[in-house]
Write an enzyme that holds these catalytic residues in place. Structure first.
Site, PDB file in Angstrom:
ATOM      1  N   ASP A  37       0.845  -1.194   0.000  1.00 23.85           N
ATOM      2  CA  ASP A  37       0.000   0.000   0.000  1.00 23.85           C
ATOM      3  C   ASP A  37       0.884   1.248   0.000  1.00 23.85           C
ATOM      4  OD1 ASP A  37      -3.290   0.186   0.885  1.00 23.85           O
ATOM      5  OD2 ASP A  37      -2.127   2.055   0.813  1.00 23.85           O
ATOM      6  N   ASN A  85      -5.276  -4.530  -6.838  1.00 18.11           N
ATOM      7  CA  ASN A  85      -6.523  -3.926  -6.394  1.00 18.11           C
ATOM      8  C   ASN A  85      -6.433  -2.426  -6.117  1.00 18.11           C
ATOM      9  OD1 ASN A  85      -9.143  -3.941  -4.626  1.00 18.11           O
ATOM     10  ND2 ASN A  85      -7.508  -3.297  -3.233  1.00 18.11           N
ATOM     11  N   TYR A 151     -12.136   7.672 -14.515  1.00 24.60           N
ATOM     12  CA  TYR A 151     -12.164   6.410 -13.749  1.00 24.60           C
ATOM     13  C   TYR A 151     -12.695   5.293 -14.643  1.00 24.60           C
ATOM     14  CZ  TYR A 151     -13.488   3.181  -9.940  1.00 24.60           C
ATOM     15  OH  TYR A 151     -13.628   2.095  -9.110  1.00 24.60           O
ATOM     16  N   LYS A 155     -10.919   1.735 -15.843  1.00 22.58           N
ATOM     17  CA  LYS A 155     -11.459   0.417 -15.499  1.00 22.58           C
ATOM     18  C   LYS A 155     -11.783  -0.396 -16.752  1.00 22.58           C
ATOM     19  CE  LYS A 155     -10.987   0.902 -11.069  1.00 22.58           C
ATOM     20  NZ  LYS A 155      -9.991   0.086 -10.337  1.00 22.58           N
ATOM     21  N   THR A 186     -16.745   1.247   1.227  1.00 19.93           N
ATOM     22  CA  THR A 186     -15.347   1.357   1.669  1.00 19.93           C
ATOM     23  C   THR A 186     -15.021   2.845   1.863  1.00 19.93           C
ATOM     24  OG1 THR A 186     -14.296   1.747  -0.475  1.00 19.93           O
ATOM     25  CG2 THR A 186     -14.759  -0.560   0.091  1.00 19.93           C
TER      26      THR A 186
END
Ligand code: NAD
Length: 265
Positions: A37, A85, A151, A155, A186
């Protein structure tokens, strides 16, 4: 791949949200987990809880991937599984307001991070006789998404890469799939959570996503884009086949094998 016990997994964006849920589920299944991360404190915290390896790194930096693979191999002996991810949204709907910085950040994390990740883990997995990769795309990788077109662009790129690599990596014993969730509860959507909830839009819980990711990592399927929606089983998206040529004698023809690696259903 079957059982995940004893496997070694790399989870990017593992410090929060979907990545945290996958890292936790993988560790629960007996895998050793490297939590990668940008936020080193989150990576440390999660890895500490899972007896894993914390790696502070920017997945969008090509230079950092050799060090990631080296550190994981040194600690756990190799790499079998990868959940690529890490991702960000832009928060900008108006294309004329998308600055170079906004565009480059999104493409760097969401696209470069997946490409560099795949390129780095494939040789490591090949050395172990195979492996499994799951990339986190989004439902925005399958539909137009006006609230965040950049975005959406990133994707779609992830879905295209995964579909292209499925057949190629099968020869190496490696599966690669994408998960395409709608809106997941999230920290990524924290500032919109109230609006979404008050509108009655059903948010997906992270466990539904991590279950699908781990099933894919343990399974045989490859080249799939799994749609994840609240309240229903994850399912592989079926793409419509585009029209073929109509020129005389070539109706419906696909390009030759040397040009097109495979015939998409
Ligand atoms: N939350 C949703 O509604 C939703 C829906 C569909 C897809 N997704 C995708 O799921 C993935 C995970 O998102 P989330 O909702 O768990 O978000 P999150 O913000 O909770 O977690 C993302 C993690 O990625 C890390 N990260 C960001 N940039 C990084 C970089 N350059 N290098 C390494 N790590 C980096 C962050 O520090 C964070 O820990 C993303 O790819 C996102 O696009 C999210």
């Amino acid at each position: 791949m079957g059982t995940l016990a004893g496997k070694v997994a790399v989870v990017t964006g593992g410090g929060s949200g979907i990545g945290l849920a996958t890292a936790t589920r993988l560790a629960g299944a007996g895998a050793s987990v490297a939590v990668v991360d940008l936020d080193g404190d989150s990576a440390e915290r999660v890895a500490g809880e899972l007896d894993g390896l914390a790696l502070q790194a920017d997945v969008g930096s090509s230079d950092e991937w050799p060090g990631i693979i080296e550190a994981v191999t040194r600690r756990f002996g190799g790499v079998d599984l990868a959940h690529l991810n890490a991702g960000v949204t832009t928060g900008e709907a108006d294309i004329t307001e998308v600055t170079d910085e906004i565009y480059e950040r999104a493409t760097r994390v969401n696209v470069d991070g997946v490409f560099y990740g795949v390129r780095a883990v494939v040789p490591a997995m090949t050395a172990r006789g195979g492996g499994s990769i799951v990339a986190t795309a989004s439902l925005a990788g399958l539909i137009g998404f006006s609230p965040d077109p950049i975005y959406c662009l990133t994707k779609h790129a992830v879905v295209g890469l995964v579909r292209s690599l499925g057949p190629q990596l099968a020869d190496k014993g490696i599966t690669i799939n994408a998960v395409c969730p709608s809106i997941v509860d999230t920290p990524l959507i924290a500032d919109m959570r109230e609006v979404l909830e008050s509108s009655g839009f059903p948010l997906i819980d992270v466990d539904s996503v991590s279950t699908t990711v781990v099933d894919l990592l343990a399974g045989e399927a490859t080249g799939e884009a799994m749609v994840i929606q609240a309240g229903r089983e994850a399912l592989a998206f079926r793409f419509a086949r585009p029209p073929g040529p109509r020129a005389g004698g070539t109706v419906g023809r696909m390009p030759p094998k040397e040009f097109a690696a495979h015939d998409q259903e």
